[in-house]
Scaffold this active site. Structure first.
Site, short mmCIF file in Angstrom:
data_model
loop_
_atom_site.label_atom_id
_atom_site.label_comp_id
_atom_site.label_asym_id
_atom_site.label_seq_id
_atom_site.Cartn_x
_atom_site.Cartn_y
_atom_site.Cartn_z
N GLU A 74 -10.01 -1.99 5.38
CA GLU A 74 -10.47 -1.54 6.63
C GLU A 74 -11.53 -2.39 6.83
O GLU A 74 -12.17 -2.82 5.94
CB GLU A 74 -10.74 -0.10 6.40
CG GLU A 74 -9.56 0.70 6.45
CD GLU A 74 -8.83 1.10 7.67
OE1 GLU A 74 -8.62 0.19 8.51
OE2 GLU A 74 -8.46 2.16 7.75
N ASN A 132 -7.41 -2.58 14.58
CA ASN A 132 -9.10 -2.85 13.98
C ASN A 132 -9.08 -4.21 13.06
O ASN A 132 -10.26 -4.36 12.40
CB ASN A 132 -9.50 -1.73 13.47
CG ASN A 132 -9.00 -1.35 12.15
OD1 ASN A 132 -8.22 -1.88 11.45
ND2 ASN A 132 -9.45 -0.25 11.22
N HIS A 188 -7.35 -4.46 10.31
CA HIS A 188 -7.01 -4.48 8.84
C HIS A 188 -5.92 -5.38 8.29
O HIS A 188 -5.08 -5.34 9.07
CB HIS A 188 -7.10 -2.96 8.44
CG HIS A 188 -5.86 -2.23 8.96
ND1 HIS A 188 -6.15 -0.88 8.99
CD2 HIS A 188 -4.71 -2.39 9.10
CE1 HIS A 188 -4.98 -0.25 9.60
NE2 HIS A 188 -4.03 -1.02 9.51
N ASP A 245 0.73 -1.25 -0.02
CA ASP A 245 -0.05 0.07 -0.04
C ASP A 245 0.82 1.14 -0.02
O ASP A 245 1.97 1.13 0.25
CB ASP A 245 -1.05 0.07 1.45
CG ASP A 245 -0.48 -0.50 2.45
OD1 ASP A 245 0.74 -0.44 2.49
OD2 ASP A 245 -1.08 -0.77 3.50
C1 F6R Z 1 1.39 -1.32 5.92
C2 F6R Z 1 0.18 -1.93 6.18
C3 F6R Z 1 -0.76 -1.85 7.47
C4 F6R Z 1 0.26 -2.20 8.83
C5 F6R Z 1 -0.96 -2.09 9.94
C6 F6R Z 1 0.09 -2.13 11.23
O1 F6R Z 1 2.13 -1.57 4.89
O2 F6R Z 1 -0.34 -2.58 5.28
O3 F6R Z 1 -1.88 -2.82 7.40
O4 F6R Z 1 0.74 -3.38 8.68
O5 F6R Z 1 -1.59 -0.82 10.00
O6 F6R Z 1 0.95 -1.21 11.33
P1 F6R Z 1 2.00 -1.11 12.64
O7 F6R Z 1 3.00 -2.22 12.40
O8 F6R Z 1 2.45 0.18 12.56
O9 F6R Z 1 1.30 -1.37 13.80
#
Ligand code: F6R
Length: 243
Positions: free
Chosen positions: A143, A136, A138, A67
């Site tokens: 989401e 959450n 995701h 992403d």
């Molecule tokens: C990032 C991504 C997100 C993160 C998620 C957890 O490329 O795809 O899904 O993996 O938001 O983020 P952290 O690791 O910062 O808790």
């Protein structure tokens, strides 16, 4: 789905990095699916260390990231392209032309999503996909919603995610509200998936992913239908699994 509870973050990163190093050793021109965020930083450090010790060679490896924030260019230090260069690509012998991150500043974001979907397909699919998980549930920026989104698409980030991401930005106003993300279908096509989670904030969503209903309200729950998923959690993120 295999769940491995590690003693701490360091062990989680070491074990996960071995899966990636093994894949590269067995298939030097493999396609790695990569993630950003706080969680994988330690695993990327491990891979850099292995590279410095001549234990892994990235010269033929290709990568696709999950992403990118809409509106941030690759030289913005909060963009995911910048993150990848800074945490991994600048420190290993990968050919940057073989690394792919969606272009967050494309004039037509929908067209960019279509292009990105083609890029992943043209590489023959992802051999090993790394995932983090949002508080959450995701995965990538898929989401919680009513239906699992299939392909790469533009997404409006939820308030929960915007708040979680705010820690990296000077003010709430600077936090991007939209992103481009691989879809759940794109992710599920990967041959092997490795999901990492650490810290108490992830405990409930890890529990829901492993034991709750398979629902787009907990996007990671779909991973239970994939034939080759390993989830590495530290003690804190895995705390509810043991009860
Ligand atoms: C990032 C991504 C997100 C993160 C998620 C957890 O490329 O795809 O899904 O993996 O938001 O983020 P952290 O690791 O910062 O808790």
């Amino acid at each position: 789905m295999k769940v491995v509870i590690t003693k701490d973050y360091t062990e989680m990163c070491k074990l996960a990095s071995r899966i990636f190093a093994a894949e590269i050793t067995l298939k030097p021109d493999c396609v790695l699916g990569l993630a950003t965020g706080s969680t994988p930083v330690g695993m990327y450090k491990e891979l850099v260390e292995m590279y410095n010790e001549h234990r892994v060679d990235f010269s033929q490896v290709k990568t696709v990231n999950l992403d990118e924030y809409a509106g941030l260019s690759g030289d913005n230090d909060q963009s995911y392209r910048y993150f990848m260069n800074h945490n991994l690509f600048d420190h290993i012998n990968i050919n940057k032309e073989n690394t792919n991150v969606p272009n967050g500043t494309a004039a037509d974001l929908e067209a960019e999503c279509e292009r990105y979907e083609q890029v992943v397909a043209s590489m023959g699919g992802v051999d090993v996909q790394l995932l983090g998980i949002g508080n959450n549930g995701h995965i990538a920026f898929n989401e919680p919603c009513e239906e699992f989104p299939e392909k790469t698409h533009v997404v409006n980030l939820t308030q929960n995610t915007i708040e979680a991401n705010a820690r990296f930005f000077a003010s709430m106003d600077d936090v991007p509200k939209k992103a481009l993300t691989m879809g759940i279908g794109t992710i599920m096509k990967a041959k092997k998936i490795v999901l990492l989670a650490n810290g108490a904030k992830k405990a409930q969503t890890i529990y829901d992913t492993v034991y709750g209903p398979i629902t787009p309200k907990v996007p990671a729950s779909i991973l239970r239908l994939h034939p080759d998923v390993t989830i590495f959690v530290d003690e804190e993120a895995g705390a509810l699994l043991k009860k």
